[in-house]
Design an enzyme around this catalytic site. Structure first.
Site, short mmCIF file in Angstrom:
data_model
loop_
_atom_site.label_atom_id
_atom_site.label_comp_id
_atom_site.label_asym_id
_atom_site.label_seq_id
_atom_site.Cartn_x
_atom_site.Cartn_y
_atom_site.Cartn_z
N ARG A 66 -1.11 -3.11 10.38
CA ARG A 66 -1.61 -3.92 11.50
C ARG A 66 -1.95 -5.36 11.08
O ARG A 66 -2.11 -6.23 11.92
CB ARG A 66 -2.87 -3.28 12.09
CG ARG A 66 -2.57 -1.99 12.81
CD ARG A 66 -3.78 -1.55 13.62
NE ARG A 66 -3.40 -0.54 14.58
CZ ARG A 66 -3.37 0.76 14.34
NH1 ARG A 66 -3.72 1.21 13.15
NH2 ARG A 66 -3.02 1.62 15.26
N GLU A 94 -6.45 6.65 0.64
CA GLU A 94 -7.90 6.77 0.92
C GLU A 94 -8.32 5.81 2.02
O GLU A 94 -9.41 5.91 2.55
CB GLU A 94 -8.70 6.46 -0.35
CG GLU A 94 -8.66 7.59 -1.36
CD GLU A 94 -9.53 7.31 -2.57
OE1 GLU A 94 -9.96 6.16 -2.76
OE2 GLU A 94 -9.78 8.27 -3.33
N GLY A 101 0.84 -1.21 0.00
CA GLY A 101 0.00 0.00 0.00
C GLY A 101 0.87 1.25 0.00
O GLY A 101 0.63 2.19 -0.77
N HIS A 102 1.90 1.27 0.87
CA HIS A 102 2.81 2.43 0.90
C HIS A 102 3.56 2.55 -0.43
O HIS A 102 3.81 3.65 -0.93
CB HIS A 102 3.84 2.28 2.02
CG HIS A 102 3.27 2.30 3.39
ND1 HIS A 102 3.16 1.17 4.16
CD2 HIS A 102 2.76 3.32 4.13
CE1 HIS A 102 2.62 1.49 5.32
NE2 HIS A 102 2.37 2.78 5.33
N ASP A 141 -7.41 5.61 5.03
CA ASP A 141 -7.71 6.41 6.23
C ASP A 141 -8.49 7.63 5.76
O ASP A 141 -7.94 8.74 5.65
CB ASP A 141 -6.42 6.80 6.94
CG ASP A 141 -5.68 5.58 7.44
OD1 ASP A 141 -6.24 4.86 8.27
OD2 ASP A 141 -4.56 5.32 6.97
#
Ligand code: PAF
Length: 269
Positions: free
Chosen positions: A176, A137, A26-27, A139
């Protein structure tokens, strides 16, 4: 890619990807997006204590410095910046508050969280002075609040939203997720499954009803599930043009959040 604790003045415009480390695909997608805007891409890694209302969550936050360097470099970062605490939080800093919205949804369950996020992002912006800053998106409430803060305090920075990256199962990528065991990971699939089902409804009430399906998974403890108006972050009505379902809850002691754009029969004039 240069790795540093001290960021010196940059001589060309940069795109910025702030992170708390424990990087994943994702990063990497945020970093790749940043590269579309600038040749200089700064990625920061700073686990911000101010945004953790739960000190246990802070202590358990995964730290993977070698993997972070590898993934950031692979995705095209040119500077990996790991600022020391004293640089971010010298004696005198401007504490920001996130107002009424900061107390809703995530804010109900994580009091003070968004004040901490806005405070650190403002400080990071002051130090990096980017032309663009990329935020996921995933968060969505954070993205909304940062976009508003930047418009007021840093109008020279363009906030670029980037879509959520999902695992093959549909689970939204998150640092997480490493804390989920195989059974919890499977149970977590209820989140994206329910969001996708709700997204097929162009009627807000029906979409909201569909969203309740999420509680059919006994392993999942719901914090909230709501359809909001993307333009205001108020609860959506049938008049809302851009609608988004937002959910958060717990599986086996791990807090997960996700969201998805909902279908709408309304077309903006
Ligand atoms: O989304 C995150 O990882 C954090 O909230 C951020 C934006 C890096 C601020 O600490």
């Amino acid at each position: 890619m240069k790795e540093t604790n001290v960021l010196t003045d940059l001589d060309r415009p940069c795109a910025f990807v702030p992170t708390m480390g424990a990087l994943h695909a994702g990063h990497q997608s945020l970093i790749r997006r940043a590269r579309e805007f600038c040749d200089e891409v700064v990625v920061s890694v700073f686990v911000n204590p101010l945004q953790f209302e739960d000190k246990d969550d802070l202590a358990k936050y995964p730290k993977t410095p070698e993997i972070d360097a590898q993934l950031a470099s692979e995705a095209g970062a040119t500077i990996l910046w790991r600022p020391d605490y004293e640089i971010i939080y010298p004696d005198q800093i401007q504490l920001l508050t996130s107002g009424e919205l900061g107390k809703k949804f995530e804010g109900v369950h994580r009091p003070g969280h968004f004040d901490g996020v806005l405070t650190v992002v403002n400080r990071l912006f002051e130090l990096v002075r980017p032309r663009y800053a990329i935020f996921g998106e995933k968060d969505f409430q954070q993205l909304f609040l940062i976009t508003k803060m930047a418009a007021q305090l840093h109008p020279e920075i363009e906030i670029v939203p980037a879509p959520t990256i999902r695992e093959a199962s549909g689970l939204a990528m998150s640092s997480r997720n490493v804390r989920l065991n195989p059974e919890s990971r499977q149970a977590a699939e209820i989140i994206s499954r329910t969001l996708r089902m709700a997204a097929t409804e162009d009627n807000v009430e029906r979409a909201r009803f569909r969203l309740q399906e999420i509680s059919s998974e006994p392993e999942f403890t719901l914090d909230y599930a709501e359809i909001i108006d993307e333009d205001t972050f108020e609860i959506a009505t049938e008049e809302s043009v851009r609608r988004r379902a937002i959910v958060a809850g717990w599986i086996d002691g791990v807090r997960l959040i996700d969201n998805m754009a909902m279908k709408s029969a309304l077309v903006r004039a």
